[in-house]
Design an enzyme around this catalytic site. Structure first.
Site, short mmCIF file in Angstrom:
data_model
loop_
_atom_site.label_atom_id
_atom_site.label_comp_id
_atom_site.label_asym_id
_atom_site.label_seq_id
_atom_site.Cartn_x
_atom_site.Cartn_y
_atom_site.Cartn_z
N CYS A 115 0.82 -1.22 0.00
CA CYS A 115 0.00 0.00 0.00
C CYS A 115 0.86 1.27 0.00
O CYS A 115 0.34 2.36 -0.20
CB CYS A 115 -0.94 -0.01 1.19
SG CYS A 115 -1.90 -1.53 1.29
N HIS A 150 -2.98 6.84 2.56
CA HIS A 150 -3.46 5.55 2.05
C HIS A 150 -4.82 5.27 2.68
O HIS A 150 -5.02 5.44 3.89
CB HIS A 150 -2.46 4.45 2.39
CG HIS A 150 -3.04 3.08 2.22
ND1 HIS A 150 -3.64 2.68 1.06
CD2 HIS A 150 -3.14 2.03 3.09
CE1 HIS A 150 -4.08 1.44 1.21
NE2 HIS A 150 -3.79 1.03 2.43
N ASN A 152 -10.31 -0.32 0.17
CA ASN A 152 -8.85 -0.22 0.20
C ASN A 152 -8.30 -0.75 -1.13
O ASN A 152 -8.44 -1.93 -1.42
CB ASN A 152 -8.34 -1.07 1.38
CG ASN A 152 -6.83 -1.06 1.50
OD1 ASN A 152 -6.12 -0.64 0.60
ND2 ASN A 152 -6.34 -1.55 2.63
N1 ACO Z 1 -18.67 -9.01 9.10
C1 ACO Z 1 -19.14 -9.35 10.30
N2 ACO Z 1 -18.36 -9.77 11.29
C2 ACO Z 1 -17.03 -9.87 11.05
C3 ACO Z 1 -16.48 -9.52 9.80
C4 ACO Z 1 -17.35 -9.09 8.80
N3 ACO Z 1 -16.93 -8.71 7.58
N4 ACO Z 1 -15.14 -9.71 9.86
C5 ACO Z 1 -14.86 -10.15 11.10
N5 ACO Z 1 -16.00 -10.24 11.81
C6 ACO Z 1 -16.17 -10.66 13.18
C7 ACO Z 1 -15.07 -11.59 13.65
O1 ACO Z 1 -15.34 -12.92 13.26
C8 ACO Z 1 -15.11 -11.38 15.14
O2 ACO Z 1 -16.18 -12.14 15.65
P1 ACO Z 1 -16.04 -12.90 17.07
O3 ACO Z 1 -15.80 -11.79 18.07
O4 ACO Z 1 -17.34 -13.58 17.20
O5 ACO Z 1 -14.85 -13.79 16.92
C9 ACO Z 1 -15.49 -9.92 15.29
O6 ACO Z 1 -16.08 -9.52 14.03
C10 ACO Z 1 -14.31 -9.04 15.59
O7 ACO Z 1 -13.27 -9.34 14.67
P2 ACO Z 1 -11.94 -8.53 14.66
O8 ACO Z 1 -11.05 -9.00 13.55
O9 ACO Z 1 -11.38 -8.52 16.04
O10 ACO Z 1 -12.50 -7.10 14.29
P3 ACO Z 1 -11.88 -5.70 14.57
O11 ACO Z 1 -12.81 -4.96 15.43
O12 ACO Z 1 -10.44 -5.77 14.95
O13 ACO Z 1 -11.98 -5.08 13.12
C11 ACO Z 1 -10.63 -4.62 11.18
C12 ACO Z 1 -11.34 -5.70 12.01
C13 ACO Z 1 -11.68 -3.67 10.62
C14 ACO Z 1 -9.88 -5.25 10.02
C15 ACO Z 1 -9.69 -3.89 12.14
O14 ACO Z 1 -8.80 -4.78 12.75
C16 ACO Z 1 -8.91 -2.83 11.46
O15 ACO Z 1 -9.41 -1.77 11.24
N6 ACO Z 1 -7.63 -3.12 11.15
C17 ACO Z 1 -6.81 -2.25 10.40
C18 ACO Z 1 -6.33 -3.00 9.25
C19 ACO Z 1 -6.87 -2.56 7.96
O16 ACO Z 1 -7.67 -1.66 7.81
N7 ACO Z 1 -6.35 -3.22 6.98
C20 ACO Z 1 -6.65 -2.93 5.66
C21 ACO Z 1 -5.67 -3.59 4.79
S1 ACO Z 1 -4.07 -3.36 5.28
C22 ACO Z 1 -3.43 -1.98 4.65
O17 ACO Z 1 -4.03 -1.37 3.83
C23 ACO Z 1 -2.15 -1.54 5.14
#
Ligand code: ACO
Length: 326
Positions: free
Chosen positions: A111, A253, A283
């Site tokens: 990215c 980004h 993204n």
């Molecule tokens: N829909 C519904 N539920 C979901 C989804 C979905 N699409 N994806 C995951 N869940 C559930 C999980 O299964 C989990 O359920 P559980 O508690 O029953 O086990 C729950 O939601 C929480 O999952 P987490 O992965 O802990 O969710 P989190 O609150 O951390 O959010 C996210 C995930 C949005 C990816 C977050 O970690 C984040 O913002 N990370 C930053 C990374 C990012 O944005 N990366 C993009 C690509 S990387 C880059 O560009 C550099």
């Protein structure tokens, strides 16, 4: 001599997929995706290849710059989702647009790829080697995500953006960049394993069958981004002897709205200075910064003489920032 952006262009696949459409094919919801990421929809390829999108974005950037492809001396295409191993995406674009005098290559810094490519062009310009270049970020990530993994596939989109740049006496361009290969597993997508007639038949067969998709430790990426991006921005401002208050636009980004809000908060800058397009693009990895740059440019938000900060971060891990005069 300094790099100056002369024109921008972008291209998105026509097919737009909303969160509601995703919720019909997997266990997710508009509410979950919007509240965690800020993404409402994304464009997904219906057959457009990475090169197709890069070519379209490049033609638009050249038209915006009023430059002929034959004037280009350098093309760098940043991508993590090339159509082919060989030839590289830069050469494929070169051929399509008729940039017969350019040297063309591909760069992968995930990215942060577009930013690293732009920084590379600045180094060439500063060294007096090239004067006119095309910098592209293009992705078709939809072929690399696991559509059975709701925690990753809802985040990404396809698209391309491009910038035509030129050496200029006036203006400024400062950059900083970094990487930490020890954190490679935080965000990865594995390629072919070693498989040839000299490895055991059993191993060769099993390796051939393996296909990998994008894997991500979302929380770790989040922590990395909110810590590293403000540091990179402060560093580049220090190099350019400017303050955060003097910056007109911060183009980051587009991974996640919460990351961008956290960066704005840490820098104590109004979020209004952080334009976003992830609501309708998701993204798009290396393409996100140049698509955003083109959108704000075409909206007339960028005025010549303004101070712009770009910042990218992603797999590798890689990160960086650039400070430039528009
Ligand atoms: N829909 C519904 N539920 C979901 C989804 C979905 N699409 N994806 C995951 N869940 C559930 C999980 O299964 C989990 O359920 P559980 O508690 O029953 O086990 C729950 O939601 C929480 O999952 P987490 O992965 O802990 O969710 P989190 O609150 O951390 O959010 C996210 C995930 C949005 C990816 C977050 O970690 C984040 O913002 N990370 C930053 C990374 C990012 O944005 N990366 C993009 C690509 S990387 C880059 O560009 C550099």
């Amino acid at each position: 001599m300094r790099l100056r952006i002369r024109g921008t262009g972008s291209a998105l696949p026509a097919h737009c997929v909303t969160n509601d459409e995703l919720s019909r094919i997997m266990d997710t919801s508009d509410e979950w995706i919007v509240s965690r990421t800020g993404i409402h929809s994304r464009h997904i390829s219906h057959g457009e290849a990475t090169t197709d999108l890069c070519v379209q974005a490049s033609r638009r950037a050249l038209a915006d710059a009023g430059m002929d492809a034959e004037e280009l001396e350098l093309i760098i295409a940043a991508t993590v989702s090339p159509d082919d191993y060989l030839p590289n995406t830069g050469c494929a674009v070169q051929s399509a647009i008729g940039a017969v005098h350019a040297v063309a290559m591909e760069l992968n810094a995930a990215c942060a790829g577009f930013l690293f490519a732009l920084n590379t062009v600045q180094a060439y310009i500063q060294a007096g080697i090239y004067r006119k270049a095309l910098v592209i970020g293009g992705e078709v990530l939809s072929k690399m995500v696991d559509w059975e993994d709701r925690s990753t596939c809802v985040l990404f989109g396809d698209g391309a953006g491009a910038a035509v740049v030129e050496a200029a006496e006036e203006g400024y361009y400062f950059f900083c960049q970094g990487s930490d290969g020890r954190k490679g597993n935080v965000l990865s997508c594995r390629n072919r394993r070693v498989c040839n007639p000299f490895v055991s038949e059993e191993k060769a067969l099993s390796e051939k069958e393996k296909q990998d998709y994008v894997r991500m430790d979302g929380r770790e990426v989040f922590r990395f981004a909110v810590r590293t991006v403000p540091e990179a921005i402060r560093e580049v401002l220090q190099r350019g002897e400017r303050t955060v208050e003097e910056v007109d636009w911060f183009l980051l980004h587009q991974a996640n709205e919460r990351i961008i809000s956290a960066v704005a908060k840490r820098l104590k800058v109004s979020e209004e200075k952080f334009p976003m397009n992830l609501d309708h693009c998701g993204n798009t990895s290396a393409a996100s910064i140049p698509i955003l740059l083109d959108e704000v440019n075409k909206k007339g938000l960028l005025k010549r003489g303004q101070t712009i900060v770009l910042s990218g971060f992603g797999a590798g891990l890689t990160w960086g920032a650039a400070l430039l005069k528009w």
